[in-house]
Design a protein around this motif. Structure first.
Motif, PDB file in Angstrom:
ATOM      1  N   ARG B 262     -12.605 -20.866   4.275  1.00 36.82           N
ATOM      2  CA  ARG B 262     -12.718 -19.840   3.240  1.00 36.82           C
ATOM      3  C   ARG B 262     -13.181 -18.549   3.905  1.00 36.82           C
ATOM      4  N   VAL B 263     -12.542 -17.477   3.548  1.00 35.18           N
ATOM      5  CA  VAL B 263     -12.924 -16.169   4.079  1.00 35.18           C
ATOM      6  C   VAL B 263     -13.442 -15.345   2.917  1.00 35.18           C
ATOM      7  N   ARG B 264     -14.617 -14.800   3.089  1.00 34.27           N
ATOM      8  CA  ARG B 264     -15.153 -13.901   2.060  1.00 34.27           C
ATOM      9  C   ARG B 264     -15.431 -12.548   2.691  1.00 34.27           C
ATOM     10  N   THR B 274     -12.645 -13.074  -1.982  1.00 35.13           N
ATOM     11  CA  THR B 274     -12.591 -14.424  -1.448  1.00 35.13           C
ATOM     12  C   THR B 274     -11.138 -14.809  -1.261  1.00 35.13           C
ATOM     13  N   SER B 275     -10.909 -15.536  -0.196  1.00 36.21           N
ATOM     14  CA  SER B 275      -9.541 -16.011  -0.006  1.00 36.21           C
ATOM     15  C   SER B 275      -9.284 -17.177  -0.944  1.00 36.21           C
ATOM     16  N   LYS B 276      -8.040 -17.354  -1.251  1.00 38.17           N
ATOM     17  CA  LYS B 276      -7.677 -18.460  -2.141  1.00 38.17           C
ATOM     18  C   LYS B 276      -7.825 -19.782  -1.400  1.00 38.17           C
ATOM     19  N   ASP B 364      -9.975  -9.174  -2.407  1.00 35.85           N
ATOM     20  CA  ASP B 364      -9.337 -10.483  -2.348  1.00 35.85           C
ATOM     21  C   ASP B 364      -8.131 -10.491  -1.415  1.00 35.85           C
ATOM     22  N   ALA B 367      -9.225 -10.636   2.204  1.00 33.89           N
ATOM     23  CA  ALA B 367      -9.736 -11.959   2.562  1.00 33.89           C
ATOM     24  C   ALA B 367      -8.584 -12.947   2.714  1.00 33.89           C
ATOM     25  N   GLN B 368      -7.642 -12.858   1.792  1.00 32.79           N
ATOM     26  CA  GLN B 368      -6.501 -13.772   1.848  1.00 32.79           C
ATOM     27  C   GLN B 368      -5.685 -13.522   3.115  1.00 32.79           C
ATOM     28  N   ASN B 369      -5.469 -12.259   3.428  1.00 35.23           N
ATOM     29  CA  ASN B 369      -4.695 -11.940   4.630  1.00 35.23           C
ATOM     30  C   ASN B 369      -5.385 -12.452   5.884  1.00 35.23           C
ATOM     31  N   ALA B 371      -7.409 -14.931   6.101  1.00 39.66           N
ATOM     32  CA  ALA B 371      -7.299 -16.390   6.144  1.00 39.66           C
ATOM     33  C   ALA B 371      -5.922 -16.802   6.654  1.00 39.66           C
ATOM     34  N   GLU B 372      -4.893 -16.093   6.191  1.00 39.36           N
ATOM     35  CA  GLU B 372      -3.539 -16.440   6.647  1.00 39.36           C
ATOM     36  C   GLU B 372      -3.395 -16.168   8.149  1.00 39.36           C
TER      37      GLU B 372
END
Lengths: 268, 639
Positions: B262-264, B274-276, B364, B367-369, B371-372
């Protein structure tokens, strides 16, 4: 640098199967290897074996017995060019392709290497041990370089196969190809490559050779050498039942130029 | 013959009747025979026949016998001899057999008797028996009467036998039935098991045999990544064992709670994004394929976190730290101290945990990017590992090749560092331009990126065509994006705008690299010729200078702009001012005595200060003020 080697034979019918097995063993896809080997021989003739070149009695002066210099061996050497199938002349387009002999700027596709292999060491370690040296030629004309170093062109052949790497073991499943027909007398390598399909295997049955090798930096370190030998033997055991790997007679891998009595001293 | 004819004893070559009291040792018999008849070669058939006749008929019948004797044709001497020899051989054989049998019988009796009187028996035992090692007294005997069973008992016994046989048959039938049922269940079990294995294999998982030391080889499914680091490679293999009803026993590896990275994003202490997290499919009875897929995903995430946690140790100097199993990763937007501090928090959580709701969702996307990207970088590291493995290994030597952890955070750091530097320089130049504009000075600003970025698709296409690189498209893309690029920011100097023939520009090129020798961002400033003259001496031709810190760079650029304004612009337009060497100041005569003029560029504010009369004007980008030229003209006239 030294090379530990084991060889095995694979009949043509089993080639595909062995290729798959090796891909599983090494956990990687096979890497296509096509090499063009050009063999050179020194211009100088080897000396007569056993001659000490000091015939006749000495003048009675007690000299310190210097070590008798044995006749120095001369060796065949070769330059190797890595190729891809695209480098060969295509079937349809038989127009003359640009000569590939020169190493071009940053064309990493056609790189040349100078290779020298010594006669395998005596002594039985269960694997063939031989000194080997390989030097990449970055630019220039390798043939001119070899000739300038006092070598004569002998012949050329092609090596075709697949390579795998299993930890430190380099596995090469290959066969030797030649141009068919009688070889014309020439003094320099061919300027252009033939079509790939016109090449015929040296072994008419089309059998393949499995060569497993490990490079060792220094034979002076017995622990490192043992480690290499162990690893190669482990690989041999792993392949047991699939391909029997063995040590060939060392003189089959002899690269020395044989002395031939040549009373007339005619230069070849 | 005549001398022995009256002998009463008759010799027999047959085994002696046992009940005969005169039974004697064969040896004795033979000896006696020899004494009576002399040597065997004197005993002839005729003689014996005569003797028998004489015994039968008395001596008077001798003539008859003689007559009879003459009647049959006399066999020749030779045949006779052969016949006799054969007979003799046969006789000797019989004797031998008889002797042997007697000896065996004697031994048997002796052995039997050893039970009762061992010493006596021992005298008659043959040495062979003694040596044979048969223990003494090992044979016994008893006597019992043989009684005839009566009919009643016989009948009962028959009944018992019949009953027993029936019972046996019955149990045999039972056994066979039982075996059939067992076989049936086995078949059902195996079918179920293999169906499941097949369905796993059909979904594309690689099912293979696992041989472990000391265990029976079983089937296993490999769901891990073949290029994962050793620990995770070992975990990526789950045995498929069969339970009692044929279902696959779920390995502990498969039933673990799935985890996810998880990335915040934290800005000024508040979580803003927050990442999904992959939602768990809420099947109560997930199929085995679902479990395997879940395990694979979880394993990948765990490895990602593991590698990053290891990597933080080498990145402490970049303020990447790990606190309470959360990786704190600084990702400031720009060097500007007023910009909010931004930190990425990276941790690993169970998917099924309920995540606390965050205050805002503004970041968001970021964070999602991130994480990817982390996942892409790990799979890129996997493939890099494969390609490194496929190369011809270096010769064995004492210095072992080390296996550094893959650069995941480092690559991310590179991106943030680079974007921070570009943002900072852009912000700085924009602000400077705005300030100069408000002072009536028109400058232009341009930001150009590295050419590899704009032609990325072309480069990839080319390398694909050349066919030398046999790596995947994605890897080439990632590799290209990770190579340090150069970004150039250009600001035209105010003086050059006034004089278009002199297109003089400040040029800042930025290179970011997280490896040697830069370890960060390097700013290289190129100043135009005119500024070199005013900054340094006339002879000095050094035009470029490198900076490691952004504040150093900006303060130097401020100075360059100030000097350009004073020395080139004002001094060029208003001839009464004289330049003060290497200072952004002008004076009308002696410095400090005569009226002077100074320009200072600082923190985006342009300050013009004059002495005698003292005056001060500040431009900070807000409009509505007099231009620099107007003020200087007024000041020049006043002065």
């Amino acid at each position: 640098m030294h090379e530990l080697l084991l060889f095995g034979q694979v009949p043509r019918s089993r080639h595909d199967q062995v290729l798959k097995i090796l891909a599983g063993v090494a956990a990687m896809q096979p890497q296509r290897v096509i090499e063009r080997h050009i063999v050179y021989k020194p211009q100088r003739e080897p000396e007569e074996p056993g001659s000490n070149l000091r015939r006749g009695g000495s003048q009675g002066i007690v000299q310190k017995q210097t070590k008798q210099n044995a006749a120095k061996d001369l060796y065949f050497t070769q330059t190797v060019q890595s190729l891809a199938e695209g480098n060969f002349k295509s079937e349809q387009n038989s127009s003359v392709q640009k000569p590939n002999l020169k190493v071009e700027g940053n064309d990493s596709g056609n790189k040349w290497t100078f290779q020298f292999h010594d006669v395998p060491d005596t002594g039985d370690r269960g694997v063939t041990v031989r000194m080997t040296s390989s030097t990449d030629i970055v630019e220039g004309d390798p043939h001119a370089y070899m000739v300038a170093f006092g070598n004569n062109y002998v012949s050329e052949y092609y090596l075709e196969g697949h390579r795998f790497v299993n930890q430190n073991v380099v596995i090469l499943l290959h066969r030797i190809l030649q141009e068919p027909g009688p070889r014309p007398i020439q003094t320099s390598p061919q300027k252009s490559l033939p079509t790939f399909n016109s090449l015929k295997p040296l072994d008419p049955s089309g059998g393949y050779v499995l060569q497993a090798s490990i490079l060792v930096q220094d034979l002076g370190k017995p622990a490192i050498l043992d480690q290499g030998v162990e690893e190669l033997k482990r690989f041999k055991d792993l392949m047991k039942g699939c391909v029997e790997l063995d040590v060939p007679d060392r003189l089959l891998l002899d690269t020395r130029v044989k002395y031939q009595a040549n009373p007339f001293g005619v230069q070849r | 013959m005549t001398d022995t004819g009256a002998a009463p004893a008759a010799a027999s070559l047959r085994p002696w009747p046992t009940e005969d009291p005169s039974a004697e040792d064969m040896q004795l018999q033979l000896r006696r025979l020899y004494q009576q008849r002399g040597h065997f070669r004197h005993i002839t058939e005729e003689g014996l026949e005569e003797e028998i006749k004489a015994a039968d008929y008395g001596s008077g019948d001798v003539m008859e016998g003689v007559e009879e004797d003459t009647t049959p044709s006399e066999p020749t001497e030779k045949e006779r001899r052969a016949e006799i020899m054969a007979a003799k051989a046969q006789m000797q054989q019989f004797i031998g057999t008889a002797l042997n049998e007697t000896m065996i019988a004697l031994d048997f009796i002796s052995l039997l008797l050893t039970k009762d009187s061992p010493h006596t028996a021992e005298t008659t035992m043959s040495p062979m028996l003694k040596q044979s090692g048969v223990p003494k007294g090992s044979l016994g005997f008893d006597k019992w009467p043989i009684s005839e069973a009566d009919d009643e008992v016989k009948r009962k016994e028959e009944l018992v036998a019949k009953g027993w046989r029936m019972k046996g048959l019955e149990s045999a039938a039972d056994n066979i039935l039982q075996a059939a049922t067992r076989l049936e269940t086995e078949v059902r079990k195996e079918t179920k098991y293999w169906e499941q294995v097949l369905s796993i294999a059909e979904k594309g998982w690689s099912v293979r045999r696992i041989t472990r030391q000391g265990h029976r080889p079983t089937l296993g499914v490999q769901f891990g990544f073949s290029e994962a680091s050793d620990y995770f490679k070992g975990r990526g293999l789950a045995p498929l064992r069969m339970n009692n009803d044929g279902a696959i026993i779920l390995d502990a590896e498969l039933t673990q709670r799935p985890k996810s990275v998880r990335v915040r994003v934290m800005e000024d202490g508040n979580i803003t994004g927050t990442s999904k997290i992959a939602s768990i499919d809420n099947a109560l009875q997930p199929s085995i394929e679902d479990l395997i897929r879940r395990a694979r995903d979880s394993l990948f995430e765990e490895e990602l976190y593991h590698e990053m946690a290891l990597e933080t140790r080498t990145l402490l100097s970049y303020d990447v730290k790990i606190r309470n199993s959360v990786i704190h990763f600084p990702a400031p937007i720009s060097d500007d101290p007023s910009s909010p501090g931004r930190t990425l928090l990276i941790d690993i959580v169970s998917i099924d945990e309920v995540q606390p709701e965050t205050d805002s969702h503004t970041s968001d996307g970021l964070a999602q990017n991130v994480a990817e990207v982390l996942r892409v970088l790990l799979s890129h590291a996997h493939r890099e590992r494969l390609s490194r493995r496929s190369r011809i290994p270096p010769p064995l030597s004492e210095n072992r090749p080390q296996n550094p952890s893959p650069p995941i955070l480092r690559s991310l750091l590179y991106y943030f560092q680079s974007s921070k530097a570009i943002n900072s320089i852009r912000n700085y130049f924009l602000r400077t331009r705005k300030t100069l504009m408000s002072a009536g000075l028109h400058v232009s600003f341009k930001l150009s990126f590295d050419s590899t970025l704009s032609s990325i698709s072309k480069i990839i296409k080319e390398s694909e065509q050349s066919g030398t690189e046999n790596s995947a498209l994605l890897d080439q893309l990632v590799r290209l994006l990770l190579t340090p690029v150069q970004t150039t920011a250009t600001l035209s100097l105010p003086s050059s705008v006034a004089n278009p023939t002199l297109q003089e520009e400040l040029n800042v090129s930025l290179r970011t690299s997280m490896a040697a020798p830069i370890y960060g961002t390097e700013y290289t400033l190129t100043v135009p010729h005119s500024s070199v003259k005013s900054l340094y001496s006339d002879k000095d031709s050094k035009r470029t200078s490198s900076f490691k810190s952004f504040s150093e760079l900006t303060s130097f650029i401020d100075l360059v702009i100030s000097i350009d304004l004073t020395h080139s612009l004002i001094a060029g337009e208003f001839k009464s001012w004289q330049r003060v060497d290497r200072m952004p100041e002008l004076s009308k005569g002696r410095v400090g005595v005569d009226p002077g003029l100074g320009i200072k560029m600082e923190n985006g504010d342009l300050t013009l200060s004059g002495t005698a009369p003292a005056t001060k004007t500040i431009w900070n980008g807000a409009g509505g003020k007099k231009t620099l030229r107007e003020i200087v003209r007024a000041f020049t006239v006043d002065g």
